[in-house]
Design an enzyme around this catalytic site. Structure first.
Site, PDB file in Angstrom:
ATOM      1  N   GLU A 750       0.872  -1.331  -0.007  1.00  0.00           N
ATOM      2  CA  GLU A 750       0.004  -0.078  -0.001  1.00  0.00           C
ATOM      3  C   GLU A 750       1.015   1.211   0.129  1.00  0.00           C
ATOM      4  O   GLU A 750       1.653   1.411   0.996  1.00  0.00           O
ATOM      5  CB  GLU A 750      -0.810  -0.040   1.272  1.00  0.00           C
ATOM      6  CG  GLU A 750      -1.613  -1.224   1.413  1.00  0.00           C
ATOM      7  CD  GLU A 750      -2.816  -1.403   2.417  1.00  0.00           C
ATOM      8  OE1 GLU A 750      -3.595  -0.565   2.328  1.00  0.00           O
ATOM      9  OE2 GLU A 750      -2.948  -2.270   3.074  1.00  0.00           O
ATOM     10  N   CYS A 784      -1.904   8.882   4.050  1.00  0.00           N
ATOM     11  CA  CYS A 784      -1.652   8.601   2.601  1.00  0.00           C
ATOM     12  C   CYS A 784      -3.293   8.750   1.970  1.00  0.00           C
ATOM     13  O   CYS A 784      -3.332   9.138   0.789  1.00  0.00           O
ATOM     14  CB  CYS A 784      -1.349   7.070   2.369  1.00  0.00           C
ATOM     15  SG  CYS A 784      -2.456   5.890   3.767  1.00  0.00           S
TER      16      CYS A 784
END
Lengths: 991, 991
Positions: A750, A784
């Site tokens: 990720e 993020c």
């Protein structure tokens, strides 16, 4: 009459008698039907009775003020109502949205309707209109209190403007009302003249940075703004009531009131009051506290007892957050509490004057009976009602000789919409203030109308989400001072352990190495948080050996047992939540709420994955006659877990717990920037007795530990969250089959994002600006999921940018140890310098706002949130991930182009849209390419189980964390097919 | 009496009267309770009445003969019965499985019980015991027919042995029975002496390679074996009845009978008969056909009318395969058909003698009444009953003066178990032959006992699997000659199109290139099947451009439409199934059934993925107050599909249809060994009008097309099935991020296997040997699921190996154009030479059986299936994938070690276990590391939807094909979270 109250039954009879009198007065004072309002009543009746219509109508009313363009208005009309049964003429209209119809009929009709609605409930949008309204009320023998429309402000510019408006109003209205003829009914209170001028004021409008987490700071800031208004009120002989708003700021509002009324300057001023909401479970206690305080004040204050106007909101928010519901869920219970509070207030005449704000016939009858019981004069209390509501009741009360004050909102339509919607909701709700209908629609008075409410029974529990028992851990709400104090104590307690040493843990053994990773406080880089042992190749090999050897016993440990280890860690974490948050405040520079959010998410991951593992590992059966097929899952082997520093507990915990609950053993290499939080977390696993070797804790440099291990044939899973650069490298390493390797490595990466939020022309800017600011700047943009681009449609661009800049500029900023600082430092010097460099480079080409070259306290790595405007969507500023508090604003011609711009990115992680046009929201669902799309809310704060999280393109290759499929990545699927037919016979299949 | 039959009612009265006579005779002839049988009756009663007990008891009985070791027997006893309520002494025993108890009590008791059971239903296991049994019957005035126990044989060695046993029996028994005293009741038939010696024979025992797909070949082979027996019967004055067995070979059995009775040698021999099963829907028609034939025969034959003993089996098998059920589902319907058939038989006295084989009182009464109606003498027909069944009925019939013949099985216990279980099942079933109970448990005769059965209504439909409508496409059953003829015609039709040219298809355009891939028949390498255009880089670029450009419109095509394209292709494929199978026979060298299986699987993939896509793309909602969360899926982009040649249609179709139904466009590079099948399949997509550019068809060399495209940044998905070498290369290529690449490629690889089957000591060897042989050698072992290692436990090793070698040696072998050839050629010269080289190398070190150095017809690439024994589990032979008809046998000490050996492989695809010990099966479920584990069945033939297929370790990195999760790999997941709270109001969530 005094003899009446010897028994409860006698008093109840008295209430009924008062009610009867009231009923007669209503019939006597009823005015002939006003036919011009018929269409309005029809609309309102429909809003009340039809759920689907209500939702669409209220939403349409909500968006309408933002629709300047006729064509756009017609589109909205069509999209909101095309699935509903409408009158024939309207249907015809919806089918023929040609320009003619739109401009000639639809748009004017709709706008006229809205104005009608607004005029019904508001006293006008200009001061002179309000003046007309209150003069008319004077003629009707009713007092007023003026409420300047305007909900919570979002920037200090707006707060200051709001304050100025009040000051201006005080000055302007003082003289006209003083010229009115005396009318004792209206002017006398407690046998002396009271101010004719009367204002209600919402404190949330006076200060834009109210945070429940920092009540004292907020109270100080608000009082600062409130004092000039009170001084002007004294000067202009005006009365000020502090309105009550959402529960979140209730204690702050009460705090401001109790603080300011005790200040020497205002201590003997009688013309101030506060609203108390009877629907709150807290309200009786709040009144008791207030009475205690007032015993030390020379002069009484007024309490306006209302039922409360945010019932839907409070209920929904509490449900969403798994918080205890602060309001009574049953109407009866609110009714009961209203009378209980009213009794207390009226019994406290010596310190409190009571304003009985209700439209409820029983409550009114009760008040009349009770004041009679107390032998109060009619000028020793007053009734209050809302403008436009219960209009048949008002003259009745006046005719009975009671003082009645009307709450008159006035101001611009746009901020007025929230007020309007609340009024319409109240008409629709069985719960809220109104049950006498509006206009001429009076509910028939019957035997039950005046029945006494009964004591509340007990509250019901919230449903859990989905079909298992998992419930998200509720965030700290910081409503009570105690929570704030506890948090502060934990900061203190944790700071006593600064600088301690932490070991590697390999096969259960603690190993203290010579070599250390030193972790410093980014707010104060000289402050050593802790020293963590640092692994090398030898330790990595040992950890790998341990993980490999432990695998066979761990995979054969029943899933229930594995899941219970997670649950036990979750329990410990719940107990130590503030301690773990405190470590993050110091080591990661998170503010209190961000730190708490991280801990809650970790708890959620533990509980959710524990549940999911048990659920999934039941497997699935496909039965056929003579054949039993069972699909189930087995762990891969050894999982190498490499989490990031930005959610030092939550993401680490998610990746780790998913790895092990599925039966893999693991090597955990925490980020070198937050190794102390990771070490502390490891202690919990030791505490619950996780078998040796299941988690091998291996802090160390990425190259020496992470990459080295990633290449090993014995590694089965590489799970990584972090930068694009490292992620793609691991992908490539992982997919290369080493000699002797007997499996394909599973690589779950990720990575970054360059997340965009689109602001449509019809966006609710109050929400949108706040949503963008929080998405972009909370935790300094180091998520993020953080927004780093905002794409704004042309028509709203200037308005949005102005408010965005003002709001950004208002954000509090500094060390996260202090709870009032929303924004803290970035993680370390490297990040600090890299972000500053990006800003400096971008400034050469692009206009920037809000940047300040720091004179940073304690040399902390602070970067003030900054906004670049008119950004070229293909520039590096709009393309490269910055991971800091830097936001680019991009203009778009239309919605489709906005989505195109948003999609013009290597990343596809989160995205947001603020729009109230259904077709645009649908277009975004279909075409905005992101893993998590948020509509009309911020793009951060995904909750486990509710918002499975993760992106695609270069943002990731893995399924959604915190989602039902996540654990499947850690196991391979196998199918067992058994022939159950033997010698021609077979058991019957179950299905 | 003749006047009785003028009306149906009158006849029914006559039946009832006969029944009454019969009932009286039963009461007259009842014998006193035999107490020594009480325990047996208890056991049987429990088997009848308790489902759970029945299953476990029958399974235990089934496995018992294989349990030589007392300790193992005790383990089985415990594992089978520990969850059931047992008598106290047995429970005590189960809890105390110490050696003492085991050897002294449990094992002897259990074996004694089984012997008791066997003795009840069988006439002994040695010939002299059988002789004793039939002599006793003679004394009881009953005739006999002897059945030599032994089900289907699995090798020609066994078939020959069986034939010899019959011949020996005929010789040995002839004299003893001829010495019996004359008894007219028993010996006279149609007024003359008929043979005393009477045998029933199962044709499946005479030939091991019976296949319904090649009826004529099977009939010839069986008759060859049957003739010597008939000749001996004539010589020894014996009567032979051909038994009827499973429906699958019914027409073959009938075919043998009708062929041989018309042969000159046997045409006038009267002492032959056949059994007809009344439970079959076909049976009436079959009798009619037989009568037609017999009109041309001088001498009548006998028909034994039975109800049929395989009802459970036939029902289960039909359900499993989605075939129409051949048997009547209701008992009434079988009863009705029995009488209908009996009427026809008895009315055909001139050509048929009838044996009325039933224990059903109504059927017997009907037969008595009907023979009386026809005025038949009692020696013009006979009754037949089974040994050990309905023992109160038999003396009653004899006392009434009827001829009665008892069916007496004899032989070894092991082959007798199937017979025993059938008998016990019949006692438990409401459906089957028996309803008069056994032993002394007579159902009371009442008013309903003799009621006439009613005509059948209509059959019910089968349930579909799971919760959607998907149903597997039924394989061709080849029961009717017509199917075989159609298939042959399709082979002919297809062969007329040999050598044609096929184009590339790019963006809907057909492109014929200069360069060609020429596809030859592996059975006849000079035969050109077709010439397929061959792509190069330029065409690959064009295909990629087309796929990229088509993506945006295709992804926005509603899933329903996309799914419907798949369904339409499925419909066409159903129509053309034999044509597509025929192409595979020629191009891939598949036999008829393998080819049909491949086509059915392709149809299944289309229908299943169509359903799944619609289901999945509904998404999932997680609603919370004020928040609407929806999880859904979006396609990636362009999918590069590289399928293998071994399932040239099925796997290609699965990978392709999964790619496009999810909204990806695709480039299909078929295998260069089977490009004609792929080209033909492309024509179907063109036919249903799939939009241009969705599937770009690009045959060509792997390096030039596959690898070249795999590197392209525009490719999103690489889906590959094939060799380990290519698969890992694609994995590595796919994970390398190219400059400018904005996504991580999804690489789905399914690679090889080195699949093992474990044979436990208690395995059912009849099943196990066949299962291994089919798993290892069908389609020449060229399936990734094929077994290539068989791991056999020590105690059973020799027995297993012997039968394995014999069975392998018996396999038919040659051009797959001929339906009787089970084994055909390997795919091409390269494979042929590589496999031969592997065999030659391995022979140097390891014992091999069955290899023959080919003198191959038409120079086809034939390799005779061969078996290596005593193979070292770590040798290359046991480690490297061969992909040919080569099987390694490995010996193991115990079950755990067997699993260890099985797991000692780079691969983990399929695996099998033959065992009847529950704990061993569970151990395998938990520890045998394969993607698809098959228990007590072959390891090939996974069905879509029922056996999701795929492995791990080096066998694959992808989820299960044909399973619910497969499509998820072709889409990324996204979550849309909408804040539905506006101005404090929100619609109520749905959940």
């Amino acid at each position: 009459m005094t003899a009446l109250h010897t028994t409860p039954e006698a008093f109840q009879q008295h209430v009924a008698d008062c009610g009867e009198r009231l009923g007669e007065a209503i019939l006597d004072n009823i005015s002939p039907s006003k036919s011009q309002h018929n269409w309005l009543e029809q609309l309102i009746n429909r809003t009340i009775s039809e759920t689907d219509f209500r939702i669409q109508a209220l939403r349409f009313i909500d968006v309408l003020p933002s629709l300047d363009d006729d064509q756009v208005l017609a589109e909205h009309l069509q999209e909101y109502f095309s699935n509903l049964q409408l009158p024939r003429i309207a249907e015809w209209g919806l089918k023929h949205t040609d320009a003619q119809w739109v401009t000639r009929i639809a748009a004017p009709t709709v706008r006229y309707t809205l104005r009608g609605l607004a005029r019904k409930f508001m006293g006008g949008h200009l001061l002179h209109q309000a003046m007309t309204s209150i003069s008319r009320l004077r003629h009707q023998k009713m007092n007023f209190t003026l409420d300047l429309l305007g909900e919570a402000t979002i920037s200090e510019t707006e707060s200051k403007a709001y304050q100025l408006q009040y000051l201006e109003m005080l000055d302007k209205l003082s003289e006209p009302v003083s010229n009115w003829n005396q009318n004792d009914l209206l002017d006398l209170s407690h046998s002396s003249n009271s101010p004719r001028l009367n204002f209600s004021i919402k404190l949330s409008s006076l200060y834009s940075q109210i945070q429940s987490v920092s009540p004292q700071y907020s109270i100080l800031a608000i009082c600062e703004k409130l004092r000039p208004i009170l001084r002007s009120a004294i000067k202009n002989n005006a009365f000020i009531t502090i309105d009550m708003e959402q529960y979140d700021i209730k204690n702050i509002v009460l705090g401001c009131f109790t603080k300011i009324i005790m200040e020497d300057e205002f201590k003997s001023w009688p013309h101030i009051g506060i609203a108390i909401q009877a629907y709150l479970k807290d309200s009786y206690d709040d009144i008791e506290q207030l009475i205690k305080l007032l015993n030390n004040r020379a002069t009484p204050v007024t309490v306006r007892l209302v039922r409360g106007a945010y019932w839907d909101y409070e209920t929904v928010i509490a449900k969403q957050n798994n918080w205890p519901c602060p309001v009574w869920k049953e109407k009866n219970d609110t009714d009961y509490n209203y009378e209980k509070c009213l009794t207390l207030l009226l019994n406290s005449q010596h310190v409190i004057h009571t304003a009985i704000a209700t439209h409820n016939l029983r409550s009114i009858a009760f008040a009349i009976a009770f004041t009679e019981k107390l032998n109060l004069n009619k000028d020793q209390f007053e009734f209050q009602m809302l403008y436009g509501m219960a209009d048949t009741l008002k003259p009745a009360l006046v005719s009975l000789g009671y003082r009645l004050r009307i709450y008159v909102p006035y101001g611009e339509t746009l901020p007025g919409m929230a007020y309007l919607v609340r009024r319409l909701l109240e008409n629709a709700s069985g719960q809220s203030m109104i049950d006498s209908g509006i206009g001429n629609n009076i509910k028939p008075i019957n035997n039950y109308t005046f029945n006494a409410p009964t004591p509340p029974i007990k509250t019901t529990k919230f449903k859990s989400i989905g079909n298992h028992s998992f419930k998200n851990m509720p965030l700290l709400r910081f409503i009570k001072q105690q929570q704030c104090d506890d948090f502060k104590n934990n900061l203190l307690k944790v700071s006593e352990h600064f600088g301690e040493n932490y070991p590697l843990i390999i096969n259960g053994e603690k190993i203290y190495t010579e070599d250390k990773i030193e972790s410093y406080n980014p707010s104060k880089p000289t402050q050593l948080i802790g020293s963590v042992s640092c692994a090398n190749h030898t330790y990595a090999d040992a950890a790998l050996k341990s993980a490999v050897e432990t695998f066979s016993s761990w995979k054969n440990t029943p899933v229930k047992q594995r899941a219970d280890y997670l649950r036990r860690v979750a329990s410990l974490l719940i107990k130590k939540r503030m301690e773990f948050s405190a470590w993050q405040v110091f080591e990661a520079g998170k503010n209190w709420q961000e730190a708490d959010g991280d801990v809650c998410e970790a708890i959620d991951f533990l509980n959710y994955y524990a549940d999911q593992a048990e659920l999934i590992l039941k497997g699935k059966s496909i039965d056929v006659s003579g054949e039993y097929n069972h699909i189930n899952y087995k762990p891969y082997g050894v999982s190498l877990v490499i989490p990031p520093w930005n959610f030092p507990l939550a993401i680490l915990c998610g990746m780790l717990s998913a790895s092990i609950v599925t039966g893999n053993t693991c090597i955990l290499k925490p980020s070198s920037l937050t190794p102390v939080v990771a070490s502390k977390f490891m202690q919990l696993w030791q505490e619950v007795g996780i078998p040796d070797g299941v988690i091998n804790f291996l802090p160390g440099p990425g190259k020496i530990v992470g990459e080295y291990l990633a290449r090993k044939t014995e590694i089965n899973i590489i799970t990584f969250t972090g930068s694009l650069q490292v992620g793609t490298k691991l992908l490539s390493i992982g997919s290369h089959i080493q000699p002797g390797q007997n499996h394909i490595k599973k690589v779950i990466v990720e990575m970054g994002g360059k997340n965009a939020i689109i602001i449509d022309n019809d966006a609710d800017l109050d929400d949108a600006v706040l949503g963008v600011v929080h998405s972009a700047f909370c935790f300094q943009g180091q998520k993020c999921s953080a927004a780093s681009r905002v794409i704004v449609l042309r028509n709203i661009y200037k308005k949005f940018v102005k408010r965005l800049i003002e709001t950004t500029d208002s954000l509090t900023f500094g060390s996260p140890e202090k709870s009032h600082n929303l924004i803290g430092p970035v993680i370390d010097k490297i990040a600090y310098e890299k972000i500053l460099k990006t800003i400096q480079n971008a400034r050469l080409f692009t206009t920037m706002y809000n940047y300040e070259n720091g004179n940073n306290p304690d040399n902390g790595y602070y970067i003030k949130p900054c906004v670049f405007v008119d950004v070229d969507p293909s520039s590096p500023l709009a393309q490269e991930e910055i991971f800091g508090p830097v936001l680019s604003v991009i203009e778009a011609d239309d919605f489709k182009q906005a989505v195109e711009i948003a999609n013009n990115s290597r990343y596809a992680l989160t995205g947001g849209v603020y729009s109230r046009q259904p077709s645009h929201l649908q277009y975004a669902r279909d075409n905005f390419d992101v893993g998590n799309l948020y509509l009309n809310r911020k793009t951060t704060g995904a909750l486990v189980g509710r918002h499975p999280f993760g992106g695609f393109k270069m943002s990731g290759a893995g399924s959604k964390a915190g989602g039902a499929g996540y654990l499947l990545q850690f196991m391979h699927t196998y199918c067992v097919s058994e022939n159950t037919l033997r010698r021609g016979f077979a058991p019957e299949p179950d299905n």
